[in-house]
Design an enzyme around this catalytic site. Structure first.
Site, mmCIF file in Angstrom:
data_model
loop_
_atom_site.group_PDB
_atom_site.id
_atom_site.type_symbol
_atom_site.label_atom_id
_atom_site.label_comp_id
_atom_site.label_asym_id
_atom_site.label_seq_id
_atom_site.Cartn_x
_atom_site.Cartn_y
_atom_site.Cartn_z
ATOM 1 N N ASN A 162 47.812 47.140 37.561
ATOM 2 C CA ASN A 162 46.390 47.361 37.265
ATOM 3 C C ASN A 162 45.918 48.590 38.048
ATOM 4 O O ASN A 162 45.829 48.539 39.270
ATOM 5 C CB ASN A 162 45.618 46.100 37.676
ATOM 6 C CG ASN A 162 44.122 46.199 37.418
ATOM 7 O OD1 ASN A 162 43.595 47.282 37.165
ATOM 8 N ND2 ASN A 162 43.441 45.069 37.490
ATOM 9 N N CYS A 205 36.938 48.412 37.100
ATOM 10 C CA CYS A 205 37.920 48.658 36.039
ATOM 11 C C CYS A 205 37.271 49.134 34.741
ATOM 12 O O CYS A 205 37.963 49.588 33.834
ATOM 13 C CB CYS A 205 38.740 47.406 35.783
ATOM 14 S SG CYS A 205 39.553 46.842 37.283
ATOM 15 N N HIS A 230 41.916 47.621 28.997
ATOM 16 C CA HIS A 230 42.194 47.784 30.426
ATOM 17 C C HIS A 230 43.440 46.966 30.765
ATOM 18 O O HIS A 230 43.530 45.792 30.426
ATOM 19 C CB HIS A 230 40.996 47.308 31.239
ATOM 20 C CG HIS A 230 41.325 47.105 32.683
ATOM 21 N ND1 HIS A 230 41.968 48.059 33.421
ATOM 22 C CD2 HIS A 230 41.136 46.040 33.511
ATOM 23 C CE1 HIS A 230 42.154 47.604 34.658
ATOM 24 N NE2 HIS A 230 41.654 46.378 34.724
HETATM 25 N N1 ACO Z 1 53.973 35.340 44.588
HETATM 26 C C1 ACO Z 1 54.297 34.042 44.622
HETATM 27 N N2 ACO Z 1 53.382 33.054 44.615
HETATM 28 C C2 ACO Z 1 52.095 33.413 44.511
HETATM 29 C C3 ACO Z 1 51.688 34.766 44.457
HETATM 30 C C4 ACO Z 1 52.708 35.738 44.496
HETATM 31 N N3 ACO Z 1 52.420 37.069 44.447
HETATM 32 N N4 ACO Z 1 50.348 34.804 44.377
HETATM 33 C C5 ACO Z 1 49.908 33.542 44.376
HETATM 34 N N5 ACO Z 1 50.955 32.702 44.462
HETATM 35 C C6 ACO Z 1 50.933 31.252 44.503
HETATM 36 C C7 ACO Z 1 49.629 30.717 44.991
HETATM 37 O O1 ACO Z 1 49.595 30.716 46.406
HETATM 38 C C8 ACO Z 1 49.649 29.315 44.420
HETATM 39 O O2 ACO Z 1 50.471 28.525 45.239
HETATM 40 P P1 ACO Z 1 50.072 26.993 45.531
HETATM 41 O O3 ACO Z 1 50.080 26.327 44.191
HETATM 42 O O4 ACO Z 1 51.164 26.551 46.443
HETATM 43 O O5 ACO Z 1 48.717 27.051 46.143
HETATM 44 C C9 ACO Z 1 50.360 29.504 43.082
HETATM 45 O O6 ACO Z 1 51.075 30.763 43.182
HETATM 46 C C10 ACO Z 1 49.428 29.539 41.901
HETATM 47 O O7 ACO Z 1 48.332 30.418 42.213
HETATM 48 P P2 ACO Z 1 47.214 30.729 41.184
HETATM 49 O O8 ACO Z 1 46.248 31.678 41.792
HETATM 50 O O9 ACO Z 1 46.691 29.466 40.596
HETATM 51 O O10 ACO Z 1 48.062 31.466 40.071
HETATM 52 P P3 ACO Z 1 47.601 31.912 38.636
HETATM 53 O O11 ACO Z 1 48.479 31.339 37.633
HETATM 54 O O12 ACO Z 1 46.128 31.775 38.450
HETATM 55 O O13 ACO Z 1 47.919 33.459 38.685
HETATM 56 C C11 ACO Z 1 46.784 35.535 38.918
HETATM 57 C C12 ACO Z 1 47.261 34.281 39.611
HETATM 58 C C13 ACO Z 1 48.002 36.278 38.348
HETATM 59 C C14 ACO Z 1 46.084 36.431 39.905
HETATM 60 C C15 ACO Z 1 45.861 35.121 37.753
HETATM 61 O O14 ACO Z 1 44.817 34.308 38.235
HETATM 62 C C16 ACO Z 1 45.267 36.267 37.062
HETATM 63 O O15 ACO Z 1 45.960 36.961 36.341
HETATM 64 N N6 ACO Z 1 43.944 36.493 37.258
HETATM 65 C C17 ACO Z 1 43.267 37.625 36.740
HETATM 66 C C18 ACO Z 1 43.201 38.561 37.834
HETATM 67 C C19 ACO Z 1 43.166 39.961 37.371
HETATM 68 O O16 ACO Z 1 43.978 40.433 36.610
HETATM 69 N N7 ACO Z 1 42.172 40.622 37.865
HETATM 70 C C20 ACO Z 1 41.943 41.894 37.555
HETATM 71 C C21 ACO Z 1 41.121 41.903 36.293
HETATM 72 S S1 ACO Z 1 39.629 42.566 36.515
HETATM 73 C C22 ACO Z 1 40.016 43.982 37.092
HETATM 74 O O17 ACO Z 1 40.934 44.591 36.611
HETATM 75 C C23 ACO Z 1 39.275 44.472 38.185
#
Ligand code: ACO
Length: 326
Positions: A283, A113, A253
């Site tokens: 993204n 990214c 980004h």
């Molecule tokens: N729909 C519904 N539920 C979901 C989904 C979905 N798409 N994805 C995950 N869940 C569930 C999980 O299974 C979990 O369920 P559980 O509690 O029963 O186990 C629950 O939601 C919470 O999951 P988390 O992973 O803890 O959710 P979090 O609040 O951390 O959000 C996310 C996840 C959005 C990916 C977050 O961690 C995030 O924004 N991370 C940054 C990732 C990113 O943007 N990366 C790219 C940046 S770097 C780059 O651009 C290369």
């Protein structure tokens, strides 16, 4: 010393829109979950027969047109991408061919990214040292072909698109004032594509194990991304004797809304200083900053003399910023 100045911007996103409601039809997810956690409402998906070099060439043509520069005048093409048409040759070479930019040298930068900001740095180095005078810097991705559509943790986050700028040498005191890049390879496993490179070469078993698809530990990435994006933005401002109040437009980004909000808060930026379009495209990795830059430019959000700060973070990890006096 000459400076590198942006004289044209362009972008292109595929026509097909995939909304969160479309995802609900085949994935255990909801619009509500995706919007709350990421701010993403829809993303674009490349058509069958549409490749990363096509997206890149469309964006590049628009940037060339705005700059009033012919493809034959370009002496350097650099594409930030992790989803090129092929592992090799470089997508930049395919773009060179599509544009007819026969005088250019062309290569890709693999910095996930951060690819566009890394590519800007490469072009600035060439222009400031006099080795290039007209460069085409592109970020282009088709991430929808490397995400695992069975993994709701990741596939909802990404989309396709391309953005480009023409950079030209100028004697004026404006353009890219400074670039600041960092890498930390110790965290590579938090965000990567396991197959099919030399470590996991192509195999049926690898396909069954879904190795060709992107993997990410979202929580870990989130924390490091916010810290790194803030630190490298401050580094750019301090290097130029500025503070966040001097920034006319901050273009981070577009990873997800929560990362953007947390970063803007740490930097003390107001909403109208920050450009956000992650709701419409998700993204798009290396393409996200140049798409946002082009949209902001064409919408009249950037005026001559404005201070524009680009800020990126991605797999590797890699991160970087570029400060521009427009
Ligand atoms: N729909 C519904 N539920 C979901 C989904 C979905 N798409 N994805 C995950 N869940 C569930 C999980 O299974 C979990 O369920 P559980 O509690 O029963 O186990 C629950 O939601 C919470 O999951 P988390 O992973 O803890 O959710 P979090 O609040 O951390 O959000 C996310 C996840 C959005 C990916 C977050 O961690 C995030 O924004 N991370 C940054 C990732 C990113 O943007 N990366 C790219 C940046 S770097 C780059 O651009 C290369």
């Amino acid at each position: 010393m000459k400076k590198a100045c942006i004289t044209g911007t362009g972008s292109y996103v595929p026509e097909k829109v995939l909304t969160n409601f479309d995802l609900e039809k085949f994935l255990d997810t909801s619009d509500e979950w995706i919007v709350t956690r990421t701010g993403i409402r829809e993303r674009r998906v490349a058509a069958d027969g549409e490749y990363t070099s096509d997206l890149a060439a469309h964006a590049a043509r628009r940037a060339l047109e705005m700059a009033n520069v012919e493809a034959e005048e370009i002496d350097f093409i650099v594409v930030g991408t992790i989803t090129g048409d092929f592992p090799w040759p470089a997508t930049a070479c395919l773009v060179q061919d599509k544009l007819g930019a026969s005088k250019a040298i062309a290569y890709d930068v693999s910095a996930a990214c951060s690819g566009f900001v890394y590519a800007i740095d490469a072009a600035v180095s060439r222009i400031e040292s006099g080795r290039s005078s007209k460069a085409l810097v592109i970020g282009a991705e088709i991430l929808t072909r490397v995400v695992d559509w069975q993994d709701r943790n990741t596939c909802v986050l990404f989309g396709d698109g391309a953005g480009a700028v023409v950079l030209e040498a100028t004697e004026e005191d404006r353009g890219i004032l400074s670039t600041h890049l960092h890498s930390d390879g110790s965290c590579w496993e938090l965000l990567y594509q396991p197959g099919f490179g030399s470590r996991n070469p192509a195999s049926d078993d690898g396909l069954k194990a879904r190795l060709p698809f992107l993997r990410m530990q979202g929580n870990e990435v989130f924390k490091i991304a916010v810290r790194s994006l803030s630190d490298v933005a401050i580094e750019a401002l301090e290097a130029n004797g500025l503070t966040s109040t001097d920034v006319d437009l901050f273009i981070p980004h577009q990873a997800n809304r929560r990362i953007l909000d947390a970063t803007a808060k740490r930097l003390g930026l107001t909403d109208d200083q920050v450009y956000i379009n992650v709701d419409r495209y998700g993204n798009t990795s290396g393409a996200s900053i140049p798409i946002a830059l082009d949209e902001a430019n064409r919408a009249g959000r950037i005026k001559k003399g404005d201070m524009v700060l680009l800020d990126a973070f991605g797999g590797g990890f890699t991160w970087g910023s570029a400060l521009i006096r427009w």
